[in-house]
Design a protein around this motif. Sequence first.
Motif, short mmCIF file in Angstrom:
data_model
loop_
_atom_site.label_atom_id
_atom_site.label_comp_id
_atom_site.label_asym_id
_atom_site.label_seq_id
_atom_site.Cartn_x
_atom_site.Cartn_y
_atom_site.Cartn_z
N SER A 53 -3.62 -2.43 -11.68
CA SER A 53 -3.24 -3.35 -10.60
C SER A 53 -4.40 -4.26 -10.24
CB SER A 53 -2.71 -2.60 -9.38
OG SER A 53 -3.71 -1.79 -8.81
N THR A 93 3.40 3.53 -7.45
CA THR A 93 3.27 2.81 -6.18
C THR A 93 2.28 1.66 -6.33
OG1 THR A 93 3.82 4.81 -4.95
CG2 THR A 93 2.67 3.08 -3.74
N MET A 96 3.93 -1.13 -9.07
CA MET A 96 5.24 -1.73 -8.81
C MET A 96 5.18 -3.10 -8.12
SD MET A 96 7.77 -0.37 -10.25
CE MET A 96 8.93 -1.48 -9.47
N PRO A 97 4.19 -3.39 -7.28
CA PRO A 97 4.17 -4.74 -6.69
C PRO A 97 4.06 -5.86 -7.73
CG PRO A 97 2.78 -3.28 -5.42
CD PRO A 97 3.18 -2.52 -6.66
N ILE A 126 10.38 4.66 -5.03
CA ILE A 126 9.18 3.81 -5.13
C ILE A 126 9.58 2.43 -5.66
CG2 ILE A 126 7.00 3.48 -6.39
CD1 ILE A 126 6.73 6.62 -6.30
N LYS A 129 11.49 0.60 -2.87
CA LYS A 129 10.59 0.23 -1.77
C LYS A 129 9.72 -0.96 -2.14
CE LYS A 129 7.24 2.14 1.45
NZ LYS A 129 6.45 3.28 1.85
N SER A 130 9.41 -1.12 -3.42
CA SER A 130 8.55 -2.23 -3.86
C SER A 130 9.27 -3.58 -3.78
CB SER A 130 8.09 -2.01 -5.31
OG SER A 130 9.13 -2.30 -6.22
N TYR A 132 11.52 -4.45 -6.05
CA TYR A 132 11.88 -4.81 -7.42
C TYR A 132 13.39 -4.97 -7.54
CZ TYR A 132 12.40 -4.45 -12.48
OH TYR A 132 12.71 -4.69 -13.79
#
Length: 165
Positions: A53, A93, A96-97, A126, A129-130, A132
């Motif tokens: 990331s 987590t 995923m962004p 997860i 929540k991101s 996606y």
Amino acid sequence: AIRVNAAGSGDAQVAAANAVDGLQRLLAYAQPRGVDVIVENHGGYSSDGQWVSGVIKTVGNPHCGTLADFGNFCIERTATSCARGYDRYKGMTEIMPYAKGVSAKSYGFDATGNETRIDFMRMMSIVKKSGYRGYVGIEYEGSELSEEAGINATHALLNKCFAAI
């Protein structure tokens, strides 16, 4: 999109700098052609969610992202097993962004249809929540079922997750 590996070797900071340089060079070619460049967590440093990331963040290009794979969180491997892993839920987590794709990898299933190594409900939570909104690919790497049966079992489990979350 084109999926690339960025496992790297040697020092983590040098490997990150090399990955950033390589991704930026590839993006200079790919972006004008409408092609995104995505890095799969696929061994070595790329299986460290914080590392990958950080690389994507440093590249800073919306056409560069991740292919988040549920199963690829082994940083160091021996001939037969994972010698040093990364927490898969923490890693998902973290990556995923930047996800432009998700690979729901499975290995085996219990009597109720749940995956035996990976908590799919937790993983899909997860993913959701991101924010996606793209495709979730299926990858069965088990040996207990045929490829077709493993894919179908993974699909059924994903549908159960989608209904619950």
